[in-house]
Design a protein around this motif. Structure first.
Motif, PDB file in Angstrom:
ATOM      1  N   ILE A 166       0.904  -1.290  -0.117  1.00  0.00           N
ATOM      2  CA  ILE A 166       0.104   0.107  -0.151  1.00  0.00           C
ATOM      3  C   ILE A 166       0.953   1.396   0.012  1.00  0.00           C
ATOM      4  O   ILE A 166       0.577   2.252  -0.641  1.00  0.00           O
ATOM      5  CB  ILE A 166      -0.931  -0.087   1.077  1.00  0.00           C
ATOM      6  CG1 ILE A 166      -1.979  -1.037   1.031  1.00  0.00           C
ATOM      7  CG2 ILE A 166      -1.662   1.306   1.098  1.00  0.00           C
ATOM      8  CD1 ILE A 166      -3.061  -1.307   2.192  1.00  0.00           C
ATOM      9  N   LEU A 167       2.061   1.233   0.877  1.00  0.00           N
ATOM     10  CA  LEU A 167       2.646   2.477   0.801  1.00  0.00           C
ATOM     11  C   LEU A 167       3.561   2.518  -0.419  1.00  0.00           C
ATOM     12  O   LEU A 167       3.598   3.688  -0.923  1.00  0.00           O
ATOM     13  CB  LEU A 167       3.823   2.391   1.901  1.00  0.00           C
ATOM     14  CG  LEU A 167       5.046   3.594   2.158  1.00  0.00           C
ATOM     15  CD1 LEU A 167       4.046   4.902   2.280  1.00  0.00           C
ATOM     16  CD2 LEU A 167       5.800   3.334   3.336  1.00  0.00           C
ATOM     17  N   ALA A 168       4.033   1.666  -1.135  1.00  0.00           N
ATOM     18  CA  ALA A 168       4.554   1.356  -2.416  1.00  0.00           C
ATOM     19  C   ALA A 168       3.603   2.215  -3.343  1.00  0.00           C
ATOM     20  O   ALA A 168       3.961   2.955  -4.021  1.00  0.00           O
ATOM     21  CB  ALA A 168       4.926   0.192  -2.805  1.00  0.00           C
ATOM     22  N   ASN A 169       2.338   1.768  -3.407  1.00  0.00           N
ATOM     23  CA  ASN A 169       1.496   2.448  -4.502  1.00  0.00           C
ATOM     24  C   ASN A 169       1.230   3.915  -4.147  1.00  0.00           C
ATOM     25  O   ASN A 169       0.617   4.694  -4.961  1.00  0.00           O
ATOM     26  CB  ASN A 169       0.220   1.219  -4.577  1.00  0.00           C
ATOM     27  CG  ASN A 169       0.329   0.264  -5.400  1.00  0.00           C
ATOM     28  OD1 ASN A 169       0.379   0.285  -6.539  1.00  0.00           O
ATOM     29  ND2 ASN A 169       0.720  -0.686  -4.576  1.00  0.00           N
ATOM     30  N   ILE A 170       1.045   4.247  -2.878  1.00  0.00           N
ATOM     31  CA  ILE A 170       0.770   5.618  -2.427  1.00  0.00           C
ATOM     32  C   ILE A 170       1.843   6.521  -3.280  1.00  0.00           C
ATOM     33  O   ILE A 170       1.725   7.381  -3.789  1.00  0.00           O
ATOM     34  CB  ILE A 170       0.749   5.770  -1.050  1.00  0.00           C
ATOM     35  CG1 ILE A 170      -0.645   5.111  -0.154  1.00  0.00           C
ATOM     36  CG2 ILE A 170       0.655   7.193  -0.547  1.00  0.00           C
ATOM     37  CD1 ILE A 170      -0.691   5.197   1.098  1.00  0.00           C
ATOM     38  N   LEU A 171       3.198   6.167  -2.879  1.00  0.00           N
ATOM     39  CA  LEU A 171       4.223   6.723  -3.297  1.00  0.00           C
ATOM     40  C   LEU A 171       4.368   6.799  -4.778  1.00  0.00           C
ATOM     41  O   LEU A 171       4.675   7.836  -5.715  1.00  0.00           O
ATOM     42  CB  LEU A 171       5.534   6.319  -2.605  1.00  0.00           C
ATOM     43  CG  LEU A 171       6.014   6.504  -1.448  1.00  0.00           C
ATOM     44  CD1 LEU A 171       6.908   5.743  -0.836  1.00  0.00           C
ATOM     45  CD2 LEU A 171       6.028   8.025  -1.030  1.00  0.00           C
TER      46      LEU A 171
END
Length: 201
Positions: free
Chosen positions: A117-122
């Protein structure tokens, strides 16, 4: 006025100024010539001008250096520098964000939670409503897909292990894998992010 009075009045007047040539004193000229000759001899017989004590000899390329957070050959990415340059203006150096405007990263479930999720947010950014630590935020976060996988991993690892966050660092391979998705638009709030895991894509 009598002639005597006129003569006395004229005597009280100052004489008209006259231009006069006053050459430089010979002693001053000799001192100036000596100083110039001494300076020339000193420069000719001193150490090379490349000596560091004569000033900073670095080139413009050396001074500009790599972009903030960029890794040197075989070196590690400076996630703190990337955060300071790209994220701190909104989320603040403390990671606390601005209440009601920019959500905090310190203690955020989105930061220390599922790495994908964090990877996709960035990579893709967010627009719309998202809830962080029980408070709702309505806004937009830009994508940072222009950063390399190593740079994204560096900043993600930094925020996951800074302040009160104690999550494990992330590798560049996670961002390389998530970058392959066909998404080209930001996620529509927290619900879309949660759906990402449910779909497994």
């Amino acid at each position: 006025m009598s002639q005597d009075a006129e003569t006395r009045a004229q005597q009280r007047e100052n004489e008209d100024p006259e231009e006069a040539i006053r050459p430089m004193p010979l002693s001053a000229l000799l001192i100036a010539v000596f100083m110039v000759l001494w300076a020339v001899v000193y420069i000719l017989y001193s150490e090379p001008l490349a000596n560091s004590r004569y000033g900073d000899q670095r080139t413009l390329a050396e001074l500009s250096g790599p972009a903030p957070g960029a890794a040197a050959a075989g070196g590690a990415v400076d996630g703190a520098a990337i955060f300071a340059a790209q994220c701190a203006a909104c989320h603040q150096a403390t990671g606390k964000g601005l209440p009601g405007v920019f959500p905090p990263l310190d203690g955020s479930e989105w930061v220390h939670g599922e790495p994908r999720i964090l990877a996709n947010i960035l990579l893709h950014g967010i627009t719309g409503e998202i809830e962080v630590e029980g408070q709702k935020y309505q806004g937009q976060m830009p994508a940072f897909a222009q950063l390399s996988d190593a740079e994204l991993a560096g900043v993600a690892s930094y925020i996951r292990g800074t302040w009160s966050n104690k999550a494990e660092p992330l590798g560049a391979e996670l961002f390389a894998a998530e970058r392959k998705s066909d998404r080209t638009t930001p996620f529509e709030g927290g619900a879309a992010l949660k759906a990402l895991l449910e779909k497994g894509s």
